[in-house]
Structure formats: C-alpha cells, structure tokens
Write an enzyme that holds these catalytic residues in place. Structure first.
Site, PDB file in Angstrom:
ATOM      1  N   SER A   1      24.271   7.245  18.443  1.00 57.31           N
ATOM      2  CA  SER A   1      22.954   6.667  18.712  1.00 57.31           C
ATOM      3  C   SER A   1      22.402   6.150  17.396  1.00 57.31           C
ATOM      4  CB  SER A   1      22.007   7.721  19.299  1.00 57.31           C
ATOM      5  OG  SER A   1      20.666   7.260  19.283  1.00 57.31           O
TER       6      SER A   1
ATOM      7  N   TYR B   1      18.364  16.675  17.867  1.00 56.03           N
ATOM      8  CA  TYR B   1      19.234  15.617  18.406  1.00 56.03           C
ATOM      9  C   TYR B   1      19.821  14.774  17.277  1.00 56.03           C
ATOM     10  CZ  TYR B   1      20.622  11.589  21.284  1.00 56.03           C
ATOM     11  OH  TYR B   1      21.324  10.579  21.897  1.00 56.03           O
TER      12      TYR B   1
ATOM     13  N   SER C   1      25.751   9.431  35.153  1.00 61.97           N
ATOM     14  CA  SER C   1      24.504   8.667  35.089  1.00 61.97           C
ATOM     15  C   SER C   1      24.556   7.706  33.907  1.00 61.97           C
ATOM     16  CB  SER C   1      23.296   9.605  34.933  1.00 61.97           C
ATOM     17  OG  SER C   1      23.371  10.309  33.707  1.00 61.97           O
TER      18      SER C   1
ATOM     19  N   LYS D   1      23.807  14.264  16.226  1.00 60.36           N
ATOM     20  CA  LYS D   1      24.418  12.931  16.216  1.00 60.36           C
ATOM     21  C   LYS D   1      24.902  12.549  14.819  1.00 60.36           C
ATOM     22  CE  LYS D   1      24.209  11.605  20.548  1.00 60.36           C
ATOM     23  NZ  LYS D   1      25.441  11.319  21.321  1.00 60.36           N
TER      24      LYS D   1
END
Length: 225
Positions: free
Chosen positions: A133, A146, A11, A150
């Site tokens: 990110s 998260y 995806s 990261k």
C-alpha cells in the site's frame, strides 16, 4: 496460461483479480475466509477455491501445498490479503489488534512466500507479487500498526527479490494508492475501482521474460503522493 494462487479473494481487489485472471485464461486457486463469497467466485469464473484463515499460521503453512495439489504446480503467488482493524492513535491500539495485523499483513505473506519459493526454486521459474500500500511510503497519523506491517512486508519483499531472482523467480512489490473497496467505511468513488487495480496487477503476468518489475507505485488521479 499460468497457475496462480490469490489470497484475500473474497472481496475488493482480490475478488476482481480472481475474475480478471480467469477471464485471461489463467488457472486460479482463490482463497479467503468467506466460503460463500469463494463459492460465488468459483461459480462465476470456474476457479478453484480453498477456504483459509491466514491469521492461523498452520493454515497459512498448508495453503501453498493445497494450491500445488489443485493446480498441478504453482507459477504465481499473489499475496493480496490484508486488513486494518481501525484507525487510532498509538496510545490506543490493543495488543490483540497488533497481533492480528501482524499475523495477516506480515507473517502470512512471509510464510506463503517462503513456501512458494520452495516450489519455484527447483524449476527455476515463478513469480511472487506482494500487494502492499502507499501507506508504506508515508507516515499517516492513526495508521501506525497497519503502516508498520506494510513497511515490514516491503522490506521482506525487497530481500525476497534479491534471493529469488538468481533462480529465475520474479518478485514485485506493489504499492497501490486509494482504492474504493469495502476496506473503507465510506464509498470513495474518486479512488481507483478494484477492477482497475486487478487489471493493472494482471499486466505483470504478461511482461516479457527479460523484464522484472521490482516495484510499482500507482494511484488514482486525485492523489498526487
């Protein structure tokens, strides 16, 4: 033509990356959990596929060997797979959520990088691209777990760059900003399209041999930081 392993290819950015790299003539192994989407991508592009759940350390360990077998070697590893279970305050996250995000967002790319390094060092060539990110550059409330994973991967990737570069292996840490993918609960058309991000990543495979992009931060025009 490069031999490329792309994770998280079912995806969003990874799916578009599989399409883009195949269009450019690269030989691609795409991997992810959703077999139906992998088969769809393979039918569309001719890429080879490996179904794998990267939260399982054994499957992550075996993935590079499977890609090498299918491709006859490995020139590029793109650690694109990542997930965020939900936004929540620090006093609300569960141990299960923490462990799962650790497994997918930090342990899996670290293990895959380690295994790829074993393949690339003897031939003194290769490239590892870690998709992080811009959250790793910030401190956003409700994004603690998260962000921690990261930022951890960013630190790992920076050291990987120093250890790999003397062997002719390029390592890049990518920090994309807002992207309009199913990663988000609502559509964000003002954000970057996954195909735009994929095309930006693909440029790294075409840089001159004497150029190494250590880090790259890129955002949609609506984001200033």
């Amino acid at each position: 033509m490069k031999r490329v392993l792309v994770t998280g290819a079912t995806s969003g950015i990874g799916y578009e990356l599989g399409k883009t790299l195949c269009e450019k003539g690269h030989s691609v192994v795409a991997t992810g959990r959703n077999l139906a989407k992998l088969e769809e991508l393979s039918e569309l592009t001719g890429c080879q596929i490996v179904q794998a759940d990267l939260s399982d350390p054994q499957q992550a360990l075996e993935l590079v060997d499977k890609a090498v077998e299918l491709l006859g070697g490995l020139d590029i590893l793109i650690n694109n797979a990542g997930m965020n279970s939900r936004k929540c305050g620090i006093d609300e996250f569960t141990l299960e959520e923490f462990d799962y995000q650790y497994a997918v967002n930090l342990r899996a790319p670290a293990v895959l990088s380690r295994e790829a390094l074993k393949v690339m060092k003897p031939v003194k060539s290769g490239q590892i691209i870690n998709v992080l990110s811009t959250v790793a550059k910030r401190s956003n409330e409700t994004m603690s777990v998260y962000t921690a994973m990261k930022q951890g991967l960013a630190g790992f990737s920076a050291i990987l760059m120093k250890e790999a570069q003397p062997y002719g292996i390029k390592v890049t840490s990518l920090f994309p900003g807002g992207t309009d993918t199913n990663f988000r609960d609502v559509d964000r058309p003002q954000y970057m399209h996954p195909k735009s991000v994929a095309e930006t990543i693909a440029v790294l495979l075409e840089l001159p041999q004497d150029v190494v992009m250590h880090e790259m931060v890129f955002r949609p025009p609506v984001e200033l930081e």
